[in-house]
Design an enzyme around this catalytic site. Structure first.
Site, short mmCIF file in Angstrom:
data_model
loop_
_atom_site.label_atom_id
_atom_site.label_comp_id
_atom_site.label_asym_id
_atom_site.label_seq_id
_atom_site.Cartn_x
_atom_site.Cartn_y
_atom_site.Cartn_z
CG HIS A 185 41.47 41.79 46.09
ND1 HIS A 185 42.61 42.61 46.73
CD2 HIS A 185 41.64 40.70 47.04
CE1 HIS A 185 43.00 42.25 47.93
NE2 HIS A 185 42.29 40.90 47.96
CB CYS A 212 42.36 37.59 48.30
SG CYS A 212 40.81 37.86 49.45
#
Length: 399
Positions: free
Chosen positions: A326, A344
């Protein structure tokens, strides 16, 4: 065998599985005498092929002896529903074509005409077996849309399966083009299927079960069968390296993009400590254009050290516990040089949007050198981390 005078008619219940004796109860038939308008009509007989209760996957068969069938009605009195069936061309045999229900009593009413043209009616009951439990399968992966080459399919049951081999024999996967694959049991209720290598782009994969009506251990029988057909699109594979801090994306084997990234931090730094990204092959589980990333989803809630709640864009999910590719504008300065995230794979806006637009469910993200543990099979689709020999050993039919 029960003989009922009055009609040249035979009601046959074909019970093919000797395993049906697990229910402990013999099948029973109750018939009312028919009325013949012409003397000499043969006696009617109601019989069961093995003496067991009928499996609901086997048909009810009604046969006329010494004449033809004029009408046959089979009804489940618990639901009021009629059972559909077909009459043979010579009108001597009627065979049900619907799946029956477990633990049900079906009323049979049949009218036959003898060679002299006299009609008579026979009534009786057919009882299906009542299992200790019914294990109904559901698809591990919905078949909606198309999928990447890392697609994992499988089944989840709502009861424990004690005879996994019997259950697995009723599973069938076919692919075009044909590819070597196998089943792997994940606990007592779930089985996954994958090929030896990633699916070939453009493959069609069909999963179907024939578990209904079959014993699968401990008096439990299979519930309603399921089937699904999956379409595999082009190959999209991303290779993310925690040492070089780069993600390289390949489309059908050709490098099409390289993006700097920052993975999960490996240093035990306050307030939360190390949060490395899992190593191993991930597959895309889904994606959201915008999402609030909240640490409370994994137990670090407001007031706890390390709590965070932040809006993020262009989120491509790759594990069940919250790993995403992301956008993260706060880490742009170290993307390509350091791993500082909470697990992430952070990117800038342009690169995050590109991955969001091009990567979809089943596409592959291979993570290496992250400093984290291996992605587990129950953390999204960690199935690819298991060696092929170990995967084969996870089948109940191995050896």
């Amino acid at each position: 065998m029960i003989r009922i005078a009055g009609l040249g008619l035979v009601v046959l219940v074909l019970a093919a599985c000797s395993g049906q004796t697990e229910t402990g109860g013999a099948a029973q038939a109750v018939g009312a005498a028919g009325t013949a308008t012409t003397p000499g009509v043969a006696a009617a007989t109601v019989s069961f092929g093995t003496g067991d209760q009928l499996s609901p996957k086997d048909p009810i068969v009604v046969k006329a002896s010494g004449g033809t069938l004029q009408a046959v009605t089979v009804t489940n009195p618990q639901t009021g529903n009629a059972v559909e069936g077909d009459l043979s061309p010579d009108k001597a045999t009627w065979t049900s074509k619907d799946h029956l229900r477990y633990g049900a009593t079906y009323q049979v009413v049949a009218t036959a005409v003898n060679q002299a043209g006299a009609a008579s009616e026979q009534r009786g009951e057919v009882r299906t077996l009542k299992p200790a439990g019914v294990a109904t399968p559901a698809l591990f992966q919905s078949a909606s849309g198309d999928f990447g080459v890392g697609l994992i399919i499988g089944l989840k049951f709502d009861h424990d399966i004690t005879d996994k081999a019997a259950a697995e024999k009723s599973f069938k996967v076919t692919s075009s083009p044909a590819q070597d694959g196998g089943w792997y049991w994940v606990g007592k209720r779930e089985a996954h299927f994958r090929p030896k290598e990633y699916w070939k782009p453009g493959s069609t994969v069909k999963l179907e079960t024939t578990t209904f009506g079959s014993p699968i251990g401990g008096g439990v029988y299979g519930g309603q069968d399921v089937s699904a057909t999956y379409k595999v699109h082009d190959s999209w594979i991303a290779k993310a390296d925690g040492k070089t801090h780069q993600i390289k994306a390949y489309h059908n084997g050709q490098l099409v993009r390289t993006a700097p990234t920052s993975m999960g931090k490996t240093a035990d730094t306050p307030p939360r400590g190390a949060t490395p990204t899992f190593n191993g092959t991930h597959t895309v589980l889904g994606k959201e254009a915008s999402k609030i990333m909240d640490s409370c989803t994994y137990g670090v809630c407001e007031g706890d050290p390390g709590y965070y709640s932040a809006p993020e864009n262009w989120n491509v999910r790759i594990s069940s516990d919250g790993e995403y590719l992301h956008e993260n504008l706060k880490t742009v300065s170290v993307q390509g040089s350091a791993n500082v995230s909470n697990g992430c794979l952070n990117m800038n806006t342009e690169n995050a949007k590109w991955f969001f637009d091009n990567f979809n469910v089943g596409d592959v993200v291979e993570v290496t050198n992250s400093g984290g543990p291996q992605l587990a099979i129950n953390n999204g689709h960690g199935d690819w981390a298991i060696s092929w020999s170990a995967w084969q050993a996870g089948s109940a039919l191995r050896g």
